[in-house]
Design a protein around this motif. Structure first.
Motif, short mmCIF file in Angstrom:
data_model
loop_
_atom_site.label_atom_id
_atom_site.label_comp_id
_atom_site.label_asym_id
_atom_site.label_seq_id
_atom_site.Cartn_x
_atom_site.Cartn_y
_atom_site.Cartn_z
N LYS A 176 0.84 -1.20 0.00
CA LYS A 176 0.00 0.00 0.00
C LYS A 176 0.87 1.25 0.00
O LYS A 176 1.90 1.32 0.68
CB LYS A 176 -0.92 0.02 1.23
N GLN A 177 0.44 2.24 -0.77
CA GLN A 177 1.11 3.53 -0.80
C GLN A 177 0.28 4.53 -0.01
O GLN A 177 -0.89 4.78 -0.33
CB GLN A 177 1.27 4.01 -2.25
N TRP A 178 0.86 5.09 1.05
CA TRP A 178 0.15 6.04 1.90
C TRP A 178 0.61 7.45 1.58
O TRP A 178 1.79 7.73 1.47
CB TRP A 178 0.40 5.73 3.38
N ARG A 179 -0.36 8.32 1.47
CA ARG A 179 -0.11 9.74 1.18
C ARG A 179 -0.81 10.54 2.27
O ARG A 179 -2.02 10.41 2.45
CB ARG A 179 -0.68 10.08 -0.20
N TYR A 180 -0.05 11.38 2.99
CA TYR A 180 -0.64 12.06 4.14
C TYR A 180 0.13 13.32 4.49
O TYR A 180 1.28 13.52 4.10
CB TYR A 180 -0.68 11.11 5.35
N TYR A 181 -0.54 14.18 5.26
CA TYR A 181 0.06 15.37 5.87
C TYR A 181 0.08 15.17 7.38
O TYR A 181 -0.89 14.69 7.96
CB TYR A 181 -0.74 16.63 5.52
N ASP A 182 1.18 15.57 7.99
CA ASP A 182 1.33 15.45 9.45
C ASP A 182 1.92 16.77 9.95
O ASP A 182 3.06 17.11 9.63
CB ASP A 182 2.26 14.27 9.77
N PHE A 183 1.12 17.51 10.74
CA PHE A 183 1.57 18.83 11.15
C PHE A 183 1.11 19.10 12.58
O PHE A 183 0.00 18.72 12.97
CB PHE A 183 0.98 19.90 10.22
N GLY A 184 1.98 19.73 13.35
CA GLY A 184 1.68 20.05 14.74
C GLY A 184 2.64 19.37 15.69
O GLY A 184 3.42 18.49 15.29
N PRO A 185 2.66 19.76 16.95
CA PRO A 185 3.58 19.17 17.93
C PRO A 185 3.36 17.67 18.09
O PRO A 185 2.25 17.21 18.32
CB PRO A 185 3.24 19.92 19.23
N LYS A 186 4.44 16.92 17.98
CA LYS A 186 4.31 15.46 18.02
C LYS A 186 4.10 14.91 19.42
O LYS A 186 3.80 13.72 19.57
CB LYS A 186 5.55 14.82 17.39
N VAL A 187 4.23 15.76 20.42
CA VAL A 187 3.96 15.28 21.78
C VAL A 187 2.47 15.22 22.06
O VAL A 187 2.05 14.66 23.08
CB VAL A 187 4.65 16.20 22.81
N VAL A 188 1.65 15.78 21.18
CA VAL A 188 0.20 15.81 21.36
C VAL A 188 -0.42 14.62 20.64
O VAL A 188 -0.06 14.34 19.49
CB VAL A 188 -0.39 17.13 20.81
N PRO A 189 -1.33 13.89 21.28
CA PRO A 189 -2.02 12.80 20.57
C PRO A 189 -2.71 13.33 19.32
O PRO A 189 -3.40 14.35 19.37
CB PRO A 189 -3.04 12.29 21.60
N PRO A 190 -2.55 12.66 18.19
CA PRO A 190 -3.01 13.24 16.93
C PRO A 190 -4.50 13.04 16.68
O PRO A 190 -5.12 12.09 17.13
CB PRO A 190 -2.18 12.48 15.89
N LEU A 191 -5.04 13.97 15.91
CA LEU A 191 -6.37 13.83 15.32
C LEU A 191 -6.15 13.43 13.86
O LEU A 191 -5.54 14.17 13.10
CB LEU A 191 -7.15 15.13 15.40
N ILE A 192 -6.64 12.25 13.48
CA ILE A 192 -6.46 11.75 12.13
C ILE A 192 -7.75 11.95 11.35
O ILE A 192 -8.82 11.50 11.77
CB ILE A 192 -6.04 10.27 12.12
N CYS A 193 -7.66 12.63 10.22
CA CYS A 193 -8.82 12.96 9.39
C CYS A 193 -8.91 11.98 8.22
O CYS A 193 -7.94 11.80 7.47
CB CYS A 193 -8.71 14.38 8.86
N LEU A 194 -10.08 11.35 8.07
CA LEU A 194 -10.33 10.38 7.01
C LEU A 194 -11.37 10.96 6.05
O LEU A 194 -12.50 11.22 6.46
CB LEU A 194 -10.82 9.05 7.59
N HIS A 197 0.22 5.10 18.63
CA HIS A 197 -0.46 3.99 19.28
C HIS A 197 -1.94 4.28 19.55
O HIS A 197 -2.79 3.40 19.42
CB HIS A 197 0.24 3.63 20.58
N HIS A 198 -2.25 5.50 19.95
CA HIS A 198 -3.63 5.87 20.26
C HIS A 198 -4.01 7.10 19.43
O HIS A 198 -3.23 8.05 19.33
CB HIS A 198 -3.79 6.17 21.75
N VAL A 199 -5.22 7.05 18.86
CA VAL A 199 -5.62 8.10 17.92
C VAL A 199 -7.03 8.59 18.24
O VAL A 199 -7.83 7.90 18.89
CB VAL A 199 -5.58 7.58 16.47
N HIS A 200 -7.29 9.78 17.76
CA HIS A 200 -8.64 10.35 17.71
C HIS A 200 -8.99 10.48 16.24
O HIS A 200 -8.22 11.08 15.47
CB HIS A 200 -8.68 11.71 18.41
N LEU A 201 -10.11 9.93 15.81
CA LEU A 201 -10.45 9.84 14.40
C LEU A 201 -11.59 10.80 14.06
O LEU A 201 -12.59 10.88 14.79
CB LEU A 201 -10.86 8.41 14.03
N TYR A 202 -11.42 11.52 12.96
CA TYR A 202 -12.46 12.38 12.41
C TYR A 202 -12.73 11.88 11.00
O TYR A 202 -11.88 11.99 10.10
CB TYR A 202 -11.98 13.84 12.40
#
Length: 424
Positions: free
Chosen positions: A28-46, A98-103
């Motif tokens: 699989k080829q993944w294409r994504y943007y990752d921005f913001g402080p990495k110490v904060v649990p991420p919000l992943i937008c689908l 490891h742990h995510v918040h999904l939008y």
């Protein structure tokens, strides 16, 4: 709009500041943007069926400036929901999350719920927008799903965009439609076929271990391609979820109503215990959110690269979106999409052009390809007719013609004998 349209200023600024990552994980080829402080649990937008990672650029810029980490991803080329769950888990492992918040919106909301159902320990909260619980309605509307991989690209694009109303829109909704249409044009035939297959693949969301209090349902009250009945089912499934209704915004409120959407996302993250780190964000202009921009295009200046684990391509901004004080980026330009009286007509024209595609086919050819099952049925009839005509010709040539010649000879011979007897 015959000459296309230019990208809005805030999107151009986004592309200049946020690197685009492309990494292969397995097949699989993944294409994504990752921005913001990495110490904060991420919000992943689908995104939904018609979306890409770029459609959430307003959320990436706005929330990252407030100290949140936002990851916007493309749906990879997967062909069933089980494959999606495994691929997304490998993606999270590869970028060391490891742990995510999904939008998730539309199809992205269904995929977010599926992942939360089968990998409950990794999902901390959900934000669902204009989504659904099962795919039965979409499968019934697409009986040709088993052969979707054989359909031409322009027909797949037409089907993807068929749910978007092409009538007159308010300017901000018309701009969002323009942007999404431009993103659909960048998708390959296999990407479109994969997403349509996921939409029609048999799936139904079961009970989630996630508490309803950790779920926010954010729907628009105006026209949406997701039927209201399906959106009501989501609300009934999660009675304890927080409701956030938008008066309007169409199918893409994250583009047409970014200020309201960003506010609800920020409230959700605070409510589920995500603490922002604004002190780690420096040197980003407050105009970068660009909530007034509309329309869109592919844009230039993508900074793509491969990474392993949590390592991102190194640049002046860094992988976490933190700029050093001495390298201040210029302020974000204003949007290049003014609200003009022709915006509604432009949106309608662009959507119509995208549906027809760049095939150059005549109207008769286009109408003949509207319904793929009918094409295949006519094709089978044509093959049968050709085979029957070929068999008939061979039969007449090999069997009937000699018989006819022999009969004609016998007839002539008997006629001669009769005349001879009369003469005698």
């Amino acid at each position: 709009m015959k000459g296309g349209f230019s990208a809005p200023g805030d999107y151009i600024y986004f592309k200049s500041q946020v690197p685009l990552h492309k990494i292969p994980i397995g097949s699989k080829q993944w294409r994504y943007y990752d921005f913001g402080p990495k110490v904060v649990p991420p919000l992943i937008c689908l995104p939904g069926t018609a979306g890409t990672a770029d459609v959430f650029y307003k959320q990436v810029m706005s929330l990252s400036m407030k100290g949140y980490r936002v990851i916007s991803v493309d749906i990879p080329r997967v062909w069933n929901h089980h494959e999606w769950i495994q691929a997304f888990e490998k993606f999270l492992d590869a970028i060391d999350i490891h742990h995510v918040h999904l939008y998730g919106t539309s199809l992205g909301g269904l995929l977010a719920q599926l992942f939360a159902q089968h990998r409950p320990r990794r999902v901390r909260s959900l934000v669902l927008s204009n989504t659904f619980l099962e795919t039965q309605n979409f499968a019934a509307a697409m009986p040709w799903a088993p052969i979707v991989g054989w359909a031409p690209s322009f027909l797949l694009k037409r089907h993807v965009l068929s749910g978007i109303r092409d009538g007159p829109h308010e300017p901000f909704i018309a701009d969002s439609v323009d942007f999404v249409v431009s993103q659909v044009e960048t998708l390959s035939k296999d990407d479109l076929a994969s997403r349509l297959t996921l939409t029609a693949d048999a799936a139904s969301i079961g009970p989630l271990l996630l508490s309803d209090s950790l779920i926010t349902i954010m729907d628009t009250n105006d026209y949406c391609s997701t039927p209201q009945q399906l959106k009501d089912q989501v609300c009934e499934r999660y009675p304890g979820a927080r409701r956030a209704y938008l008066k309007n915004g169409g199918d893409f409120p994250f583009l047409s109503r970014p200020d309201e959407v960003n506010l609800h996302l920020q409230l959700h993250l605070r409510r589920v215990g995500v603490e922002p780190q604004p002190d780690l964000v420096r040197g980003i202009s407050q105009d970068a959110s660009g909530s007034s921009g509309g329309g869109g295009g592919d844009g230039d200046g993508e900074s793509s690269g491969k990474e392993e684990g949590d390592d991102a391509p190194k640049d002046d901004m860094g992988s976490s979106g933190v700029a050093p004080p001495e390298s201040q980026p210029p302020p974000a330009p204003e949007s290049s999409q003014p609200e003009s009286p022709d915006s509604e007509h432009s949106s309608k024209q662009l959507l119509s052009n995208a549906k027809l595609g760049a095939t150059g086919a005549s109207s008769a050819e286009y109408l003949s390809l509207l319904v793929l099952p009918a094409i295949l049925e006519e094709y089978h009839y044509l093959i049968a007719n050709i085979t029957f005509l070929h068999f008939t010709r061979e039969f007449c040539t090999l069997y009937l013609l000699p018989f006819y010649v022999a009969t004609l000879y016998n007839k002539l011979d008997s006629e001669s004998c009769r005349k001879f007897r009369q003469a005698v």
